[in-house]
Design an enzyme around this catalytic site. Structure first.
Site, PDB file in Angstrom:
ATOM      1  N   VAL A  26      17.952 -11.412  20.867  1.00 48.42           N
ATOM      2  CA  VAL A  26      18.169 -12.228  19.743  1.00 48.42           C
ATOM      3  C   VAL A  26      17.312 -13.464  19.577  1.00 48.42           C
ATOM      4  CG1 VAL A  26      19.800 -13.865  18.501  1.00 48.42           C
ATOM      5  CG2 VAL A  26      20.581 -11.762  19.971  1.00 48.42           C
ATOM      6  N   PRO A  46      16.061 -18.655  32.008  1.00 48.19           N
ATOM      7  CA  PRO A  46      15.545 -18.581  33.214  1.00 48.19           C
ATOM      8  C   PRO A  46      14.782 -17.348  33.200  1.00 48.19           C
ATOM      9  CG  PRO A  46      18.031 -18.788  33.453  1.00 48.19           C
ATOM     10  CD  PRO A  46      17.610 -18.927  32.094  1.00 48.19           C
ATOM     11  N   PRO A 173      -3.056   9.543   0.487  1.00 46.72           N
ATOM     12  CA  PRO A 173      -3.479  10.718   0.599  1.00 46.72           C
ATOM     13  C   PRO A 173      -2.898  11.527  -0.628  1.00 46.72           C
ATOM     14  CG  PRO A 173      -2.232  10.337   2.443  1.00 46.72           C
ATOM     15  CD  PRO A 173      -2.376   9.182   1.679  1.00 46.72           C
ATOM     16  N   ASP A 196      -7.633   9.338 -11.151  1.00 47.45           N
ATOM     17  CA  ASP A 196      -8.379  10.593 -10.778  1.00 47.45           C
ATOM     18  C   ASP A 196      -7.360  11.651 -10.608  1.00 47.45           C
ATOM     19  OD1 ASP A 196     -10.519   9.118 -10.958  1.00 47.45           O
ATOM     20  OD2 ASP A 196     -11.102   9.884  -8.738  1.00 47.45           O
ATOM     21  N   LYS A 218     -10.471  14.199 -18.080  1.00 50.06           N
ATOM     22  CA  LYS A 218     -10.769  14.490 -19.372  1.00 50.06           C
ATOM     23  C   LYS A 218     -11.741  13.978 -19.787  1.00 50.06           C
ATOM     24  CE  LYS A 218      -6.007  16.046 -20.206  1.00 50.06           C
ATOM     25  NZ  LYS A 218      -5.040  15.359 -19.708  1.00 50.06           N
ATOM     26  N   GLY A 249      -7.202   8.340  -5.169  1.00 51.21           N
ATOM     27  CA  GLY A 249      -6.701   8.991  -3.809  1.00 51.21           C
ATOM     28  C   GLY A 249      -7.510   8.460  -2.666  1.00 51.21           C
ATOM     29  N   GLY A 250      -6.679   8.157  -1.606  1.00 49.72           N
ATOM     30  CA  GLY A 250      -7.298   7.699  -0.468  1.00 49.72           C
ATOM     31  C   GLY A 250      -7.436   6.101  -0.683  1.00 49.72           C
ATOM     32  N   THR A 279      -7.084   5.989   3.757  1.00 51.05           N
ATOM     33  CA  THR A 279      -7.952   7.047   3.366  1.00 51.05           C
ATOM     34  C   THR A 279      -7.748   8.472   4.131  1.00 51.05           C
ATOM     35  OG1 THR A 279     -10.412   7.217   3.446  1.00 51.05           O
ATOM     36  CG2 THR A 279      -9.416   6.509   5.348  1.00 51.05           C
ATOM     37  N   MET A 333     -14.918  16.879   1.576  1.00 52.60           N
ATOM     38  CA  MET A 333     -15.744  17.405   0.515  1.00 52.60           C
ATOM     39  C   MET A 333     -16.553  18.537   1.187  1.00 52.60           C
ATOM     40  SD  MET A 333     -16.934  14.314  -1.883  1.00 52.60           S
ATOM     41  CE  MET A 333     -17.312  13.295  -0.498  1.00 52.60           C
ATOM     42  N   GLY A 362      -3.233  17.852   2.312  1.00 55.77           N
ATOM     43  CA  GLY A 362      -2.393  16.718   3.170  1.00 55.77           C
ATOM     44  C   GLY A 362      -1.403  16.096   2.501  1.00 55.77           C
TER      45      GLY A 362
HETATM   46  N1  SAH Z   1     -11.538   8.332  -1.583  1.00 52.69           N
HETATM   47  C1  SAH Z   1     -10.967   9.451  -0.779  1.00 52.69           C
HETATM   48  C2  SAH Z   1     -11.567  10.437  -0.802  1.00 52.69           C
HETATM   49  C3  SAH Z   1     -12.594  11.018  -1.984  1.00 52.69           C
HETATM   50  S1  SAH Z   1     -13.668  12.474  -1.693  1.00 52.69           S
HETATM   51  C4  SAH Z   1     -10.335   8.827   0.340  1.00 52.69           C
HETATM   52  O1  SAH Z   1     -10.412   7.834   0.894  1.00 52.69           O
HETATM   53  O2  SAH Z   1      -9.320   9.822   0.880  1.00 52.69           O
HETATM   54  C5  SAH Z   1     -12.214  13.960  -1.756  1.00 52.69           C
HETATM   55  C6  SAH Z   1     -12.297  14.493  -0.451  1.00 52.69           C
HETATM   56  O3  SAH Z   1     -11.170  13.751   0.031  1.00 52.69           O
HETATM   57  C7  SAH Z   1     -11.767  15.894  -0.417  1.00 52.69           C
HETATM   58  O4  SAH Z   1     -12.909  16.885  -0.661  1.00 52.69           O
HETATM   59  C8  SAH Z   1     -11.174  16.082   0.678  1.00 52.69           C
HETATM   60  O5  SAH Z   1     -11.939  16.344   1.734  1.00 52.69           O
HETATM   61  C9  SAH Z   1     -10.464  14.778   1.150  1.00 52.69           C
HETATM   62  N2  SAH Z   1      -9.203  14.637   0.685  1.00 52.69           N
HETATM   63  C10 SAH Z   1      -8.623  13.574  -0.274  1.00 52.69           C
HETATM   64  N3  SAH Z   1      -7.073  13.878  -0.262  1.00 52.69           N
HETATM   65  C11 SAH Z   1      -6.706  14.873   0.520  1.00 52.69           C
HETATM   66  C12 SAH Z   1      -5.459  15.556   0.781  1.00 52.69           C
HETATM   67  N4  SAH Z   1      -4.512  15.053   0.273  1.00 52.69           N
HETATM   68  N5  SAH Z   1      -5.712  16.740   1.682  1.00 52.69           N
HETATM   69  C13 SAH Z   1      -6.851  17.088   2.223  1.00 52.69           C
HETATM   70  N6  SAH Z   1      -7.996  16.565   2.118  1.00 52.69           N
HETATM   71  C14 SAH Z   1      -7.975  15.578   1.034  1.00 52.69           C
END
Ligand code: SAH
Length: 425
Positions: A26, A46, A173, A196, A218, A249-250, A279, A333, A362
């Site tokens: 606590v 103590p 991710p 993206d 696009k 992403g990431g 990431t 990539m 992922g």
């Molecule tokens: N900025 C992103 C990466 C961009 S490059 C980051 O920080 O994660 C794009 C690459 O990221 C893909 O070719 C793959 O290798 C990886 N990637 C991103 N998301 C992913 C996912 N959900 N599952 C597997 N690979 C992923």
């Protein structure tokens, strides 16, 4: 009825003595908030938990390793009775009452002169909820309010309106739960979102209807033309007074060209801030149950782009040196060039038996892990029809996660460390 009514205040405890009696769990929960408020915290007990012992060693609190005496409250502004012994807590509250020091009690709120609210901070506001002695309900109300403040659905009346400019938001991710609170808040406050293909799409469904969504997929084709167009779009909207989120992403700075956007904004005099994201080279293996480091197995992990094959004139990666490392190599990539990469690594000395995991999609419903070795990678990936996005993890950590698939490698990995002291919290 009146006994349930309190008069809420915000105690400004900076530099003032607060006495916490008790050194158990606590007390451990109360002490960090008291320290954060700048109080001079004295713990009387103590024995204390390892966490409080650590705070004492770091001189964040003063620990008096002995039983409570009433004089402990002589100089106190505030007291916390947090022992598991009702008689001691009673002694503390009596001593506090005599000295006119407000005192909270862990065991019997009805006999205390003060109550601890459920507390949280968000958006520059402190939220404190007193639930008429129903702590679970107050915690729930607090959480609801904090969520509203963080995601922008509840705006604090005196809060500054968000200023125009560009926020680079890393979405993680893919799973919408894996964005940060700051990232989600920026997204909910945006007027324009430039997204993206790999940005967590589900989150876009939560945007207000009037938000303008620009889909990068696009925009005109070709890598550099597309980037120039993105730079133009974000700068133009920000100059028009809009709050722009560049949503990726990431993490925007990990193979995300985020810094080119920072430069473009600065050149145009547009304010730009960054919200980091989880990431994929770290998060995707983790979600698939593969640690990028493991004690006694690897002391490094290297993240490398596989978009150019080894030996390509424009490649900036020293593949022979990479092949000389023992640790984990994470290739992004890399689906197309994986066979060349595996060859380059083995040609320059990495064992062809090195375990490899390819984690595809992922955190998406279609996530799967394909296991191979450097020697079999090309064949296995083509047989399994691996498509991007995928993360290639190379190294013994893959055998740590999948010992049954790599029995020979697993057999020479160090066992569980025995007799180690538990880390001190
Ligand atoms: N900025 C992103 C990466 C961009 S490059 C980051 O920080 O994660 C794009 C690459 O990221 C893909 O070719 C793959 O290798 C990886 N990637 C991103 N998301 C992913 C996912 N959900 N599952 C597997 N690979 C992923």
């Amino acid at each position: 009825m009146a006994e349930h009514l309190t008069y809420p205040v915000g105690l400004r405890l900076g530099g003032r003595r607060v006495v916490v009696v008790g050194g158990g769990h606590v007390a451990q929960r109360r002490v960090p908030q008291l320290i954060a408020a700048g109080a001079l915290v004295h713990v009387i007990a103590p024995e204390v938990t390892p966490a409080i012992d650590g705070l004492a060693a770091a001189r964040e609190v003063t620990w008096h390793p002995r039983p409570f005496v009433p004089e402990d409250l002589d100089e106190a502004w505030y007291a916390v009775a947090a022992t598991d012994d009702a008689a001691v807590n009673e002694q503390v509250s009596t001593a506090a009452e005599e000295r006119r020091v407000f005192c909270v009690r862990a065991d019997d709120a009805a006999r205390a002169s003060a109550w601890t609210p459920a507390v949280g901070r968000a958006a520059g506001v402190t939220v404190a909820v007193l639930g008429e002695r129903d702590p679970r309900r107050s915690a729930q109300v607090r959480d609801d309010v904090l969520t509203g403040l963080r995601d922008g659905t509840l705006n604090p009346p005196s809060g500054r309106p968000p200023t125009p400019g560009v926020v680079l938001v890393g979405g993680g991710p893919g799973d919408p739960d894996l964005i940060s609170l700051a990232g989600r808040k920026a997204l909910m406050e945006a007027d324009v979102v430039v997204a993206d293909r790999l940005a967590p799409r589900e989150l876009l469904g939560d945007l207000r209807p009037e938000v303008e969504l620009v889909d990068v997929a696009k925009l005109p084709r070709g890598r550099s033309a597309q980037q120039a167009e993105i730079n133009r779009v974000i700068v133009e909207h920000a100059l028009a007074g809009k709050r722009v989120v560049r949503f990726k992403g990431g993490d925007n700075f990990v193979f995300g060209r985020g810094y080119e956007e920072v430069i473009a904004c600065r050149a145009a005099g547009v304010p730009v801030t960054v919200v980091p994201g989880l990431t994929s080279p770290v998060a995707v293996p983790a979600i698939a149950g593969i640690p990028v480091t493991h004690r006694g197995v690897t002391h490094e992990f290297t993240v490398v782009s596989g978009h150019l094959p080894p030996g390509h004139p424009e490649s900036l990666t020293d593949w022979p040196s990479l092949a000389g490392l023992q640790g984990t190599v994470v290739v992004m990539m890399g689906v197309e060039n994986a066979p060349h990469i595996a060859t380059a690594l083995t040609e320059h000395g990495r064992d062809p038996g090195t375990p490899v995991a390819v984690v595809c999609d992922g955190t998406m419903p279609t996530q799967r892990t394909v296991l191979a070795t450097l020697g079999t990678l090309a064949e296995v990936m083509s047989a399994e029809g691996v498509r991007p996005p995928a993360i290639v993890v190379i190294g013994d950590v893959v055998a740590v996660a999948h010992p049954e698939h790599f029995p020979e490698v697993a057999a020479r990995l160090p066992g569980e460390p025995v007799g180690e002291p538990a880390p001190r919290g």
